[in-house]
Write an enzyme that holds these catalytic residues in place. Sequence first.
Site, PDB file in Angstrom:
ATOM      1  N   HIS A  75       0.826  -1.209   0.000  1.00  6.20           N
ATOM      2  CA  HIS A  75       0.000   0.000   0.000  1.00  6.20           C
ATOM      3  C   HIS A  75       0.861   1.260   0.000  1.00  6.20           C
ATOM      4  CE1 HIS A  75       0.665  -0.634   4.307  1.00  6.20           C
ATOM      5  NE2 HIS A  75       0.301   0.617   4.522  1.00  6.20           N
ATOM      6  N   CYS A 158     -30.462  -1.815 -10.624  1.00  7.31           N
ATOM      7  CA  CYS A 158     -31.496  -2.278  -9.695  1.00  7.31           C
ATOM      8  C   CYS A 158     -32.896  -2.159 -10.294  1.00  7.31           C
ATOM      9  CB  CYS A 158     -31.407  -1.518  -8.384  1.00  7.31           C
ATOM     10  SG  CYS A 158     -31.641   0.267  -8.540  1.00  7.31           S
TER      11      CYS A 158
END
Length: 183
Positions: A75, A158
């Site tokens: 990271h 959706c």
Amino acid sequence: MHPGKRTVVLGVTGSIAAYKACELVRLFVKNGDDVHVVMTDHAKEFVTPLTFCTLSRNPVAHDLFAAKEEWQPGHISLAEAADVVVVAPATANILAKMAQGIADDLLSSILLATRAPVLVAPAMNTGMYENAATQANFATLKSRGVAFVEPASGELACGTTGVGRLADPSAIFAAAAELGVRG
């Protein structure tokens, strides 16, 4: 790195719109950019790391604690290498983590550690997008200098219609191009 070309860290989060990030990778690679895709665990439910590895020509990062062949944690190395960090699609969850400084996975840790410009392209259900908490997170992030490509309106996965569709990959690419190369 060639002059004008960048190291792009592309964060992909768990949205059905993750498949559109494939086109975004293609645009960056075509431009000559070095693209490093970082996927959340939820993103891997929609598109495989192999797809992004093939398109980016780089390994895909997704595990905060993966063994590295270099001494520096992944990271940190990705955060420092980035000329720009793009999160597309960005879910309400990653926006909340960013606004609160939560770093509990690889992508959120990179976002907290980087000093590179950050561009976010939200994608979510209209109800989630319009929620007061999400809108407050947008305001917080914008006040901290995070750039946004606003979502489009239209039919959502959706089955409803409203704001929340991921912006067109070409618009995200163009916005990333406007964020200057560090240095």
